[in-house]
Design a protein around this motif. Structure first.
Motif, mmCIF file in Angstrom:
data_model
loop_
_atom_site.group_PDB
_atom_site.id
_atom_site.type_symbol
_atom_site.label_atom_id
_atom_site.label_comp_id
_atom_site.label_asym_id
_atom_site.label_seq_id
_atom_site.Cartn_x
_atom_site.Cartn_y
_atom_site.Cartn_z
ATOM 1 N N GLN A 223 -4.014 66.362 -42.474
ATOM 2 C CA GLN A 223 -5.068 65.122 -42.649
ATOM 3 C C GLN A 223 -4.980 64.307 -43.965
ATOM 4 O OE1 GLN A 223 -7.968 64.845 -44.494
ATOM 5 N NE2 GLN A 223 -7.724 66.907 -44.989
ATOM 6 N N GLY A 224 -4.599 65.378 -45.005
ATOM 7 C CA GLY A 224 -4.509 64.758 -46.291
ATOM 8 C C GLY A 224 -3.084 64.059 -46.359
ATOM 9 N N VAL A 225 -1.957 64.616 -45.949
ATOM 10 C CA VAL A 225 -0.876 63.968 -46.243
ATOM 11 C C VAL A 225 -0.349 62.613 -45.518
ATOM 12 C CG1 VAL A 225 1.776 64.483 -45.541
ATOM 13 C CG2 VAL A 225 0.435 66.234 -46.670
ATOM 14 N N ILE A 226 -1.166 62.482 -44.384
ATOM 15 C CA ILE A 226 -0.915 61.318 -43.506
ATOM 16 C C ILE A 226 -1.207 60.164 -44.536
ATOM 17 C CG2 ILE A 226 -3.270 61.183 -42.602
ATOM 18 C CD1 ILE A 226 0.269 60.209 -40.798
ATOM 19 N N PHE A 227 -2.377 60.426 -45.346
ATOM 20 C CA PHE A 227 -2.745 59.196 -46.123
ATOM 21 C C PHE A 227 -1.658 58.800 -47.442
ATOM 22 C CE2 PHE A 227 -6.728 61.050 -44.305
ATOM 23 C CZ PHE A 227 -6.795 60.159 -43.324
ATOM 24 N N ALA A 228 -0.819 59.877 -47.359
ATOM 25 C CA ALA A 228 0.297 59.420 -48.609
ATOM 26 C C ALA A 228 1.081 58.265 -48.194
ATOM 27 C CB ALA A 228 0.964 60.827 -48.863
ATOM 28 N N TYR A 229 1.126 58.065 -46.753
ATOM 29 C CA TYR A 229 1.853 56.903 -46.408
ATOM 30 C C TYR A 229 0.933 55.645 -45.917
ATOM 31 C CZ TYR A 229 5.203 60.601 -45.245
ATOM 32 O OH TYR A 229 6.279 61.624 -45.133
ATOM 33 N N ALA A 230 -0.323 55.729 -46.678
ATOM 34 C CA ALA A 230 -0.973 54.507 -46.469
ATOM 35 C C ALA A 230 -0.511 53.251 -47.208
ATOM 36 C CB ALA A 230 -2.583 54.676 -46.911
ATOM 37 N N GLY A 231 -0.336 52.119 -46.443
ATOM 38 C CA GLY A 231 0.182 50.993 -47.314
ATOM 39 C C GLY A 231 1.639 50.837 -46.743
ATOM 40 N N ILE A 232 2.000 51.808 -45.744
ATOM 41 C CA ILE A 232 3.545 51.391 -45.422
ATOM 42 C C ILE A 232 3.425 50.212 -44.450
ATOM 43 C CG2 ILE A 232 3.148 53.097 -43.143
ATOM 44 C CD1 ILE A 232 6.002 54.120 -43.624
ATOM 45 N N GLU A 233 2.238 49.988 -43.661
ATOM 46 C CA GLU A 233 2.241 48.952 -42.900
ATOM 47 C C GLU A 233 2.075 47.575 -43.614
ATOM 48 O OE1 GLU A 233 -1.814 49.440 -44.199
ATOM 49 O OE2 GLU A 233 -0.353 50.673 -43.642
ATOM 50 N N LEU A 234 2.250 47.427 -44.969
ATOM 51 C CA LEU A 234 2.283 46.295 -45.540
ATOM 52 C C LEU A 234 3.573 45.320 -45.344
ATOM 53 C CD1 LEU A 234 0.929 44.218 -47.707
ATOM 54 C CD2 LEU A 234 2.352 45.458 -49.251
ATOM 55 N N VAL A 235 4.749 45.911 -45.051
ATOM 56 C CA VAL A 235 5.778 45.170 -44.561
ATOM 57 C C VAL A 235 5.665 44.126 -43.480
ATOM 58 C CG1 VAL A 235 6.927 46.991 -43.482
ATOM 59 C CG2 VAL A 235 8.362 45.218 -44.379
ATOM 60 N N GLY A 236 4.714 44.551 -42.395
ATOM 61 C CA GLY A 236 4.322 43.951 -41.462
ATOM 62 C C GLY A 236 3.652 42.693 -41.602
ATOM 63 N N THR A 237 2.680 43.080 -42.687
ATOM 64 C CA THR A 237 1.785 41.677 -43.001
ATOM 65 C C THR A 237 2.571 40.746 -43.953
ATOM 66 O OG1 THR A 237 -0.025 43.431 -43.328
ATOM 67 C CG2 THR A 237 -0.462 41.371 -44.322
ATOM 68 N N ALA A 238 3.401 41.544 -44.806
ATOM 69 C CA ALA A 238 4.236 40.404 -45.596
ATOM 70 C C ALA A 238 5.471 39.625 -44.810
ATOM 71 C CB ALA A 238 5.062 41.188 -46.890
ATOM 72 N N ALA A 239 5.567 40.325 -43.473
ATOM 73 C CA ALA A 239 6.695 39.675 -42.799
ATOM 74 C C ALA A 239 6.398 38.007 -42.629
ATOM 75 C CB ALA A 239 6.863 40.223 -41.545
ATOM 76 N N GLY A 240 4.951 37.764 -42.474
ATOM 77 C CA GLY A 240 4.521 36.363 -41.989
ATOM 78 C C GLY A 240 5.031 35.429 -43.006
ATOM 79 N N GLU A 241 5.387 35.952 -44.105
ATOM 80 C CA GLU A 241 5.618 34.902 -45.285
ATOM 81 C C GLU A 241 7.175 35.268 -45.785
ATOM 82 O OE1 GLU A 241 2.263 34.178 -48.232
ATOM 83 O OE2 GLU A 241 1.413 35.762 -46.994
ATOM 84 N N CYS A 242 7.768 35.747 -44.729
ATOM 85 C CA CYS A 242 9.204 36.031 -45.115
ATOM 86 C C CYS A 242 10.218 34.849 -44.865
ATOM 87 C CB CYS A 242 9.747 37.317 -44.369
ATOM 88 S SG CYS A 242 11.272 38.001 -44.476
ATOM 89 N N GLU A 243 11.310 34.714 -45.490
ATOM 90 C CA GLU A 243 12.090 33.551 -45.449
ATOM 91 C C GLU A 243 12.900 33.666 -44.099
ATOM 92 O OE1 GLU A 243 14.593 33.661 -48.863
ATOM 93 O OE2 GLU A 243 12.904 32.586 -50.005
ATOM 94 N N ASP A 244 13.373 34.798 -43.565
ATOM 95 C CA ASP A 244 14.226 35.104 -42.310
ATOM 96 C C ASP A 244 13.596 36.401 -41.729
ATOM 97 O OD1 ASP A 244 16.006 34.858 -40.547
ATOM 98 O OD2 ASP A 244 17.767 35.194 -41.841
ATOM 99 N N VAL A 245 12.602 36.286 -41.184
ATOM 100 C CA VAL A 245 11.889 37.511 -40.602
ATOM 101 C C VAL A 245 12.672 38.199 -39.730
ATOM 102 C CG1 VAL A 245 10.461 36.174 -38.878
ATOM 103 C CG2 VAL A 245 9.769 38.554 -39.798
ATOM 104 N N LYS A 246 13.548 37.441 -38.963
ATOM 105 C CA LYS A 246 14.146 38.200 -37.592
ATOM 106 C C LYS A 246 15.163 38.833 -37.868
ATOM 107 C CE LYS A 246 11.890 35.761 -33.858
ATOM 108 N NZ LYS A 246 12.171 35.161 -32.443
ATOM 109 N N THR A 247 15.902 38.311 -39.346
ATOM 110 C CA THR A 247 16.990 39.260 -39.742
ATOM 111 C C THR A 247 16.684 40.306 -40.657
ATOM 112 O OG1 THR A 247 18.334 37.135 -39.791
ATOM 113 C CG2 THR A 247 19.085 39.036 -41.036
#
Length: 495
Positions: A223-247
């Motif tokens: 339960q402590g280590v799982i939070f070491a990966y917190a923020g990993i989902e940011l790439v999905g949020t940033a994808a909305g402002e990506c120039e060529d998201v599908k590639t």
């Protein structure tokens, strides 16, 4: 018009703008580094020392198991993004697949997570700055305020500036880890003694084996280590402002799993092969311990710069994410209308400044509670992280069900093994919540705070809920709108 294309609240879509009115300002180089940076934080650079002390070499296995489920969550988000890229991210998907109450809940949990994490980050920056004696006399709150001003400025002047700053933050973190992996591998390969110890597998077998304290401490540490990966989902949020998201997005997400294997599992494994696991201690970076044992001068200052960078990176990402999440909530009628406002740079300025106001509370708390504030906010953030990740997987399950019924066409980046892996991931997150309850006192109090958080969510829903300025439409029209927009962009590019 669909939720993803609202003319009443966003600028007209152009080749350089998303349907929500954001600039497509993030390129391949920045997206790749954002995906790497989101998977590497202070949990590795600083927290690995205390975790090695708690469970020994089995930490590598704990990182591996947690990393696999964090990656599966990310793959679930990747499938959602490939279906419909959105800067509203999981808030937008929850609105579509689970309804407005779920959208509001996941947005509020994500905001809770990043708001509390942000306060923790500015506190961490202040603590790291006081490592150097030159700054020891400067009050902690001053550095917290300086960090907040810097990151706010970079987020307000354009998404490309956010991406550029995150690129360099991630590069510093990756550079530090690669340097350790290279030097550590050379030391191990040449059998160079470290602090009087010969290196190799015997350091594990001679010091209690893989589980020196038994299996239970390793299970509790999940339960402590799982939070070491917190923020990993940011790439999905940033994808909305990506120039060529599908590639770009599929490659960025697919590469995360080997980065987890290399940077977390590989690093911890190498650490316990170079020194006995009980040579590492809480409060000291294990990398500092290793390099100090080699007699490398100034290594403590270099690693302090790295962990300082990791904290600034997390603060930068958190402010970016909360700005988009709050605006998405406002567009869906679940937050005050003023949060939809954007500045001339297509930045959700009202939402970002609202988050900054919350962070300012953190600056004040650094003045009154400098010693306690870090632990307080991180335990509250834990609930937000688990809730956000669980909602992402639930949305992916609903998407896959709609695909199976023929309502939505299949995406080009399906989650592997779904729906089995989706339900397994949800079960794992539920198990983490149970383990938190047994982690007394911090984890126990975090779970006990859920009724209070639920009450606050209900009050927020009753207070801020309003009718969005666009009519609801079926899902198929949303898909068609996105397809038409992409076709238009491609035609303009060809001309």
């Amino acid at each position: 018009m669909p939720a993803s294309a609202r003319p009443s609240s966003t600028p007209q879509t152009t080749p350089s703008l998303t349907a929500e009115g954001y600039h497509r300002g993030l390129g391949k180089r920045q997206m790749q580094m954002i995906s790497i940076g989101g998977a590497i934080g202070t949990g590795l650079f600083l927290g690995a020392g205390s975790r090695l002390q708690q469970v020994g070499p089995s930490l590598a296995l704990v990182y591996l198991v947690c990393g696999i489920f964090a990656f599966l969550m990310l793959r679930a988000m990747g499938e959602l993004v490939m279906y419909r890229p959105s800067s509203g991210s999981f808030v937008s998907y929850a609105q579509e697949f689970l309804g407005p109450k779920a959208s509001y809940t996941v947005g509020a949990l994500a905001f809770l997570n990043w708001a509390m994490t942000g306060i923790g980050d500015i506190t961490a920056v202040a603590l790291y700055m006081q490592f150097w004696g030159t700054f020891a006399a400067v009050p902690q709150w001053v550095f917290a305020l300086m960090a907040l001003i810097l990151i706010t400025t970079m987020n307000m002047i354009g998404v490309r500036w956010f991406g550029e700053m995150e690129f360099w933050f991630a590069l510093i973190k990756v550079g530090a880890l690669v340097s350790f992996l290279v030097i550590g591998s050379i030391v191990l390969g040449l059998r160079v003694p470290v602090a009087g110890h010969s290196t190799g597998l015997h350091l594990i077998t001679d010091n209690g084996g893989l589980f020196p304290h038994g299996l239970l401490p390793a299970l509790v540490l999940v339960q402590g280590v799982i939070f070491a990966y917190a923020g990993i989902e940011l790439v999905g949020t940033a994808a909305g402002e990506c120039e060529d998201v599908k590639t770009i997005l599929p490659k960025a997400i697919s590469n995360v799993i080997w980065r987890i294997a290399l940077f977390y599992v590989g690093t911890v494994t190498l650490l316990v092969l170079l020194l006995p696991w009980n040579a590492y201690h809480a409060g000291t970076s294990p990398f500092v311990t290793f390099f100090s044992s080699l007699g490398v001068p100034g290594m403590d200052s270099i690693m302090n710069i790295v962990v300082l960078t990791a904290a600034l990176s997390s603060l930068n990402s958190g402010l970016y994410s909360t700005g988009r999440v709050l605006r998405a909530l406002a567009l869906d009628g679940s937050a005050p209308r003023y949060l939809t406002r954007m500045n001339s740079k297509a930045i959700p300025s009202a939402a970002i400044l609202t988050t900054v106001a919350i962070y300012m509370v953190g600056v004040v708390l650094n003045y009154f509670l400098p010693a306690q504030i870090f632990e307080i906010v991180l335990n509250v953030a834990a609930i937000g992280i688990l809730g956000t990740w669980a909602f992402i997987v639930l949305c992916q399950i609903k998407l896959r069900q709609a695909i199976k019924r023929g309502i939505i066409p299949a995406t080009s980046f399906p989650m592997p093994g779904a729906p089995f892996t989706s339900w397994l991931t949800l079960a794992f997150f539920a198990g983490v919540g149970v383990l938190m309850a047994f982690d007394y006192p911090n984890g126990t109090w975090s779970i006990c705070s859920i009724p209070v958080i639920t009450l606050l969510l209900i009050i927020g829903w009753k207070t801020f809920r309003h009718t969005p300025g666009h009519p609801a439409v079926p899902v198929p029209q949303t898909v068609a709108s996105i397809a038409l927009t992409e076709d238009l962009i491609e035609k303009i590019k060809k001309k």
